[in-house]
Each structure stands twice: as C-alpha cells, then as structure tokens.
Design a protein around this motif. Structure first.
Motif, PDB file in Angstrom:
ATOM      1  N   LEU A  97       0.894  -1.154   0.000  1.00 22.24           N
ATOM      2  CA  LEU A  97       0.000   0.000   0.000  1.00 22.24           C
ATOM      3  C   LEU A  97       0.927   1.196   0.000  1.00 22.24           C
ATOM      4  CD1 LEU A  97      -2.721   1.528   0.473  1.00 22.24           C
ATOM      5  CD2 LEU A  97      -2.231   1.311   2.912  1.00 22.24           C
ATOM      6  N   ALA A  98       0.770   2.084  -0.954  1.00 20.67           N
ATOM      7  CA  ALA A  98       1.633   3.262  -1.020  1.00 20.67           C
ATOM      8  C   ALA A  98       0.841   4.461  -1.514  1.00 20.67           C
ATOM      9  CB  ALA A  98       2.821   3.012  -1.949  1.00 20.67           C
ATOM     10  N   VAL A  99       1.194   5.615  -0.967  1.00 19.47           N
ATOM     11  CA  VAL A  99       0.572   6.879  -1.340  1.00 19.47           C
ATOM     12  C   VAL A  99       1.682   7.856  -1.673  1.00 19.47           C
ATOM     13  CG1 VAL A  99      -0.848   8.791  -0.489  1.00 19.47           C
ATOM     14  CG2 VAL A  99      -1.430   6.442   0.126  1.00 19.47           C
ATOM     15  N   ASP A 100       1.467   8.653  -2.705  1.00 25.56           N
ATOM     16  CA  ASP A 100       2.433   9.686  -3.058  1.00 25.56           C
ATOM     17  C   ASP A 100       2.757  10.496  -1.806  1.00 25.56           C
ATOM     18  OD1 ASP A 100       3.397  12.386  -3.899  1.00 25.56           O
ATOM     19  OD2 ASP A 100       3.120  11.524  -5.892  1.00 25.56           O
ATOM     20  N   PRO A 101       4.036  10.671  -1.484  1.00 28.96           N
ATOM     21  CA  PRO A 101       4.406  11.403  -0.265  1.00 28.96           C
ATOM     22  C   PRO A 101       3.743  12.776  -0.147  1.00 28.96           C
ATOM     23  CG  PRO A 101       6.340  10.344  -1.176  1.00 28.96           C
ATOM     24  CD  PRO A 101       5.223  10.156  -2.186  1.00 28.96           C
ATOM     25  N   GLN A 102       3.460  13.427  -1.256  1.00 27.60           N
ATOM     26  CA  GLN A 102       2.804  14.738  -1.211  1.00 27.60           C
ATOM     27  C   GLN A 102       1.335  14.628  -0.827  1.00 27.60           C
ATOM     28  OE1 GLN A 102       3.576  16.513  -5.037  1.00 27.60           O
ATOM     29  NE2 GLN A 102       5.634  17.155  -4.430  1.00 27.60           N
ATOM     30  N   MET A 103       0.771  13.424  -0.850  1.00 26.40           N
ATOM     31  CA  MET A 103      -0.647  13.219  -0.541  1.00 26.40           C
ATOM     32  C   MET A 103      -0.872  12.546   0.812  1.00 26.40           C
ATOM     33  SD  MET A 103      -2.095  14.514  -3.073  1.00 26.40           S
ATOM     34  CE  MET A 103      -1.673  15.052  -4.707  1.00 26.40           C
ATOM     35  N   LYS A 104       0.200  12.300   1.568  1.00 34.91           N
ATOM     36  CA  LYS A 104       0.069  11.666   2.878  1.00 34.91           C
ATOM     37  C   LYS A 104      -0.885  12.469   3.744  1.00 34.91           C
ATOM     38  CE  LYS A 104       3.272   8.341   2.799  1.00 34.91           C
ATOM     39  NZ  LYS A 104       3.130   6.986   3.110  1.00 34.91           N
ATOM     40  N   GLY A 105      -1.720  11.764   4.479  1.00 41.11           N
ATOM     41  CA  GLY A 105      -2.647  12.410   5.394  1.00 41.11           C
ATOM     42  C   GLY A 105      -3.908  12.945   4.746  1.00 41.11           C
ATOM     43  N   GLU A 106      -4.106  12.665   3.461  1.00 44.73           N
ATOM     44  CA  GLU A 106      -5.268  13.184   2.741  1.00 44.73           C
ATOM     45  C   GLU A 106      -6.385  12.148   2.573  1.00 44.73           C
ATOM     46  OE1 GLU A 106      -5.573  16.301   2.056  1.00 44.73           O
ATOM     47  OE2 GLU A 106      -3.512  16.942   2.406  1.00 44.73           O
ATOM     48  N   GLY A 107      -6.213  10.950   3.144  1.00 54.45           N
ATOM     49  CA  GLY A 107      -7.254   9.924   3.077  1.00 54.45           C
ATOM     50  C   GLY A 107      -7.139   8.954   1.928  1.00 54.45           C
ATOM     51  N   VAL A 108      -6.120   9.087   1.111  1.00 54.86           N
ATOM     52  CA  VAL A 108      -5.967   8.199  -0.039  1.00 54.86           C
ATOM     53  C   VAL A 108      -5.687   6.767   0.422  1.00 54.86           C
ATOM     54  CG1 VAL A 108      -4.619   7.717  -2.133  1.00 54.86           C
ATOM     55  CG2 VAL A 108      -5.181  10.082  -1.526  1.00 54.86           C
ATOM     56  N   GLY A 109      -4.767   6.585   1.349  1.00 56.87           N
ATOM     57  CA  GLY A 109      -4.441   5.247   1.849  1.00 56.87           C
ATOM     58  C   GLY A 109      -5.629   4.583   2.521  1.00 56.87           C
ATOM     59  N   THR A 110      -6.361   5.344   3.321  1.00 58.17           N
ATOM     60  CA  THR A 110      -7.549   4.817   3.990  1.00 58.17           C
ATOM     61  C   THR A 110      -8.578   4.358   2.973  1.00 58.17           C
ATOM     62  OG1 THR A 110      -7.192   6.181   5.948  1.00 58.17           O
ATOM     63  CG2 THR A 110      -9.440   5.403   5.566  1.00 58.17           C
ATOM     64  N   ALA A 111      -8.820   5.175   1.961  1.00 57.62           N
ATOM     65  CA  ALA A 111      -9.792   4.807   0.925  1.00 57.62           C
ATOM     66  C   ALA A 111      -9.354   3.556   0.170  1.00 57.62           C
ATOM     67  CB  ALA A 111      -9.987   5.976  -0.041  1.00 57.62           C
ATOM     68  N   LEU A 112      -8.069   3.466  -0.167  1.00 54.68           N
ATOM     69  CA  LEU A 112      -7.566   2.279  -0.858  1.00 54.68           C
ATOM     70  C   LEU A 112      -7.725   1.036   0.010  1.00 54.68           C
ATOM     71  CD1 LEU A 112      -4.384   3.708  -2.589  1.00 54.68           C
ATOM     72  CD2 LEU A 112      -6.285   2.569  -3.761  1.00 54.68           C
ATOM     73  N   MET A 113      -7.400   1.142   1.307  1.00 46.82           N
ATOM     74  CA  MET A 113      -7.532  -0.009   2.205  1.00 46.82           C
ATOM     75  C   MET A 113      -8.975  -0.460   2.310  1.00 46.82           C
ATOM     76  SD  MET A 113      -4.848  -1.398   3.409  1.00 46.82           S
ATOM     77  CE  MET A 113      -5.585  -2.343   4.753  1.00 46.82           C
ATOM     78  N   ARG A 114      -9.876   0.473   2.552  1.00 48.55           N
ATOM     79  CA  ARG A 114     -11.293   0.100   2.696  1.00 48.55           C
ATOM     80  C   ARG A 114     -11.817  -0.545   1.415  1.00 48.55           C
ATOM     81  NH1 ARG A 114     -12.796   5.328   6.199  1.00 48.55           N
ATOM     82  NH2 ARG A 114     -12.242   4.410   8.211  1.00 48.55           N
ATOM     83  N   HIS A 115     -11.415   0.001   0.290  1.00 48.92           N
ATOM     84  CA  HIS A 115     -11.854  -0.549  -0.989  1.00 48.92           C
ATOM     85  C   HIS A 115     -11.301  -1.964  -1.188  1.00 48.92           C
ATOM     86  CE1 HIS A 115     -13.415  -0.366  -5.045  1.00 48.92           C
ATOM     87  NE2 HIS A 115     -12.302  -0.955  -5.413  1.00 48.92           N
ATOM     88  N   ALA A 116     -10.011  -2.155  -0.933  1.00 47.01           N
ATOM     89  CA  ALA A 116      -9.387  -3.465  -1.126  1.00 47.01           C
ATOM     90  C   ALA A 116     -10.020  -4.516  -0.218  1.00 47.01           C
ATOM     91  CB  ALA A 116      -7.880  -3.362  -0.867  1.00 47.01           C
ATOM     92  N   ILE A 117     -10.275  -4.175   1.040  1.00 43.62           N
ATOM     93  CA  ILE A 117     -10.898  -5.120   1.974  1.00 43.62           C
ATOM     94  C   ILE A 117     -12.302  -5.477   1.514  1.00 43.62           C
ATOM     95  CG2 ILE A 117     -11.768  -5.391   4.327  1.00 43.62           C
ATOM     96  CD1 ILE A 117      -9.311  -3.627   5.201  1.00 43.62           C
ATOM     97  N   ALA A 118     -13.078  -4.472   1.123  1.00 47.25           N
ATOM     98  CA  ALA A 118     -14.449  -4.723   0.670  1.00 47.25           C
ATOM     99  C   ALA A 118     -14.464  -5.609  -0.572  1.00 47.25           C
ATOM    100  CB  ALA A 118     -15.161  -3.399   0.394  1.00 47.25           C
ATOM    101  N   GLU A 119     -13.571  -5.350  -1.518  1.00 50.23           N
ATOM    102  CA  GLU A 119     -13.513  -6.158  -2.737  1.00 50.23           C
ATOM    103  C   GLU A 119     -13.076  -7.586  -2.434  1.00 50.23           C
ATOM    104  OE1 GLU A 119     -14.189  -5.672  -6.204  1.00 50.23           O
ATOM    105  OE2 GLU A 119     -15.363  -4.040  -5.336  1.00 50.23           O
ATOM    106  N   ALA A 120     -12.098  -7.756  -1.537  1.00 50.49           N
ATOM    107  CA  ALA A 120     -11.648  -9.103  -1.170  1.00 50.49           C
ATOM    108  C   ALA A 120     -12.803  -9.877  -0.533  1.00 50.49           C
ATOM    109  CB  ALA A 120     -10.463  -9.024  -0.218  1.00 50.49           C
ATOM    110  N   ARG A 121     -13.539  -9.226   0.343  1.00 49.65           N
ATOM    111  CA  ARG A 121     -14.696  -9.863   0.981  1.00 49.65           C
ATOM    112  C   ARG A 121     -15.746 -10.234  -0.065  1.00 49.65           C
ATOM    113  NH1 ARG A 121     -15.422  -6.559   5.154  1.00 49.65           N
ATOM    114  NH2 ARG A 121     -14.681  -8.028   6.701  1.00 49.65           N
ATOM    115  N   GLN A 122     -16.046  -9.313  -0.960  1.00 50.22           N
ATOM    116  CA  GLN A 122     -17.049  -9.553  -1.998  1.00 50.22           C
ATOM    117  C   GLN A 122     -16.650 -10.709  -2.908  1.00 50.22           C
ATOM    118  OE1 GLN A 122     -17.955  -6.121  -4.401  1.00 50.22           O
ATOM    119  NE2 GLN A 122     -19.342  -7.248  -5.714  1.00 50.22           N
ATOM    120  N   ARG A 123     -15.366 -10.876  -3.141  1.00 49.11           N
ATOM    121  CA  ARG A 123     -14.881 -11.945  -4.020  1.00 49.11           C
ATOM    122  C   ARG A 123     -14.729 -13.277  -3.283  1.00 49.11           C
ATOM    123  NH1 ARG A 123     -12.649 -10.262  -8.936  1.00 49.11           N
ATOM    124  NH2 ARG A 123     -12.912  -8.035  -9.277  1.00 49.11           N
TER     125      ARG A 123
END
Length: 194
Positions: A97-123
């Motif tokens: 899981l990686a986020v552009d250093p200039q975007m740290k703290g903007e919620g990108v990593g959280t959104a990616l994690m939640r999406h990945a977990i939801a998709e893994a569960r759905q699959r």
C-alpha cells in the motif's frame, strides 16, 4: 485488471480536489513503480513480502490505483494469493500500500484499504495478511493476534505481521511459513493454452 469502473469519486485531496479508485491497468505500471520508489525507497524489493510477490500477478481483480487531479497516480494497493503454511489454506497478502508522499494524510491510503478489503470480501476471500505498522492497520481490524504460528519467508518484524479475518475462524490453527500461490506468468500462460 478486470476493467470495471470502481467508485469514481471516493474522497478529496488538497482541500477539494477529488481522487478516484480504479482497477490497475497495464498502462499504470511505470507510474506505480515510480510511486513505490518515491514512497518506499530503494530497499523495498528486499522485503520478505517481495519474495511472495516476485514473478507473480496480483490476485484476480485485486489491484487498485488512486488517481488524483488530471489522472495522476497518487496511490496503489495490491493483494496476492498465498497459502497459509502447512495446511495450505488460501489467503491474501496485502501490499504494498503506497501513497504519493505529497498526498500523505489526505485519506488516499484509507480509501484504498477500505476498498481493497471490501472487494476481497465480496470476491469470497477469507483472510488478509500483511506486514506493516500495527497502529495504522488496527483501524481496519488487523492485529497480530492470529499470526503467532505463521511466519514470512525471510526476515521480518514479528510484531508487524498482521491479519484480518474476513470469515471468522479462518486463521484458527494456521501455522507454518506463508507460500506464494497461483497467478505466476508461467501458470497463467499454461492455463490459457489448456
């Protein structure tokens, strides 16, 4: 990877600029690799997790990117098929899981994690493992509670080896070293030929 359009608007960065999560495409590879180099440094390819990923494809439909303004790649997450030690039960390994250093703290990593977990569960996947910062990943339900009898191939910090059960009890009794499973270049070519 499977061409579906996913969550066209999932958050905001820079006080109002939207970012979107979409399946990773082959055209994203150079930007993803550059992002990983910026976010994780040159030693990223020496990690134990990399041994389980090297020469393989991510789990079917479980590689995502986050795009910022103008379509620039600002985040990435991928999940990989693994086997749980001696029993060989299937699971997923998340990373990197990686986020552009200039975007740290903007919620990108959280959104990616939640999406990945939801998709893994759905699959229909039952468990996700990763090596990472326990306080960060705890908010998504990851802990070291059920990884005590499992290990990574190669050096790693035990307290950073975390798991999330998507199906309760999946990791009960799991033990041994994680092993890579499926989706390598050779087996993919053989499967298409069959």
């Amino acid at each position: 990877m499977d061409g579906r359009s996913i969550s066209p608007l999932v958050g905001e960065i820079d006080g109002g600029c939207a970012f979107a999560i979409a399946p990773e495409s082959p055209a994203d590879v150079p930007a993803r690799e550059a992002l990983l180099d910026r976010a994780m440094g040159p030693k990223r390819k020496r990690k134990s997790s990399e041994k389980l990923r090297r020469g393989r494809q991510p789990a079917e439909g479980l590689a995502y990117v986050a795009r910022g303004p103008g379509g620039s790649l600002v985040g990435t997450v991928r999940l990989w098929d693994v086997r749980l030690g001696e029993a060989g039960e299937p699971a997923l390994l998340l990373g990197p899981l990686a986020v552009d250093p200039q975007m740290k703290g903007e919620g990108v990593g959280t959104a990616l994690m939640r999406h990945a977990i939801a998709e893994a569960r759905q699959r229909g996947h039952a468990a996700i493992l990763l090596v990472g910062d326990a306080p960060y990943y705890a908010r998504f339900g990851f802990s070291a509670e059920k990884t005590g009898e499992l290990s990574m191939p190669g050096p790693y910090e035990r307290e950073r080896f975390l798991a999330l059960e998507l199906v309760s009890g999946t990791l009960d009794g799991a033990h041994g070293v994680l092993k890579a499973a499926r989706r390598n270049g050779r087996s993919e070519a053989l499967a298409r030929a069959a």
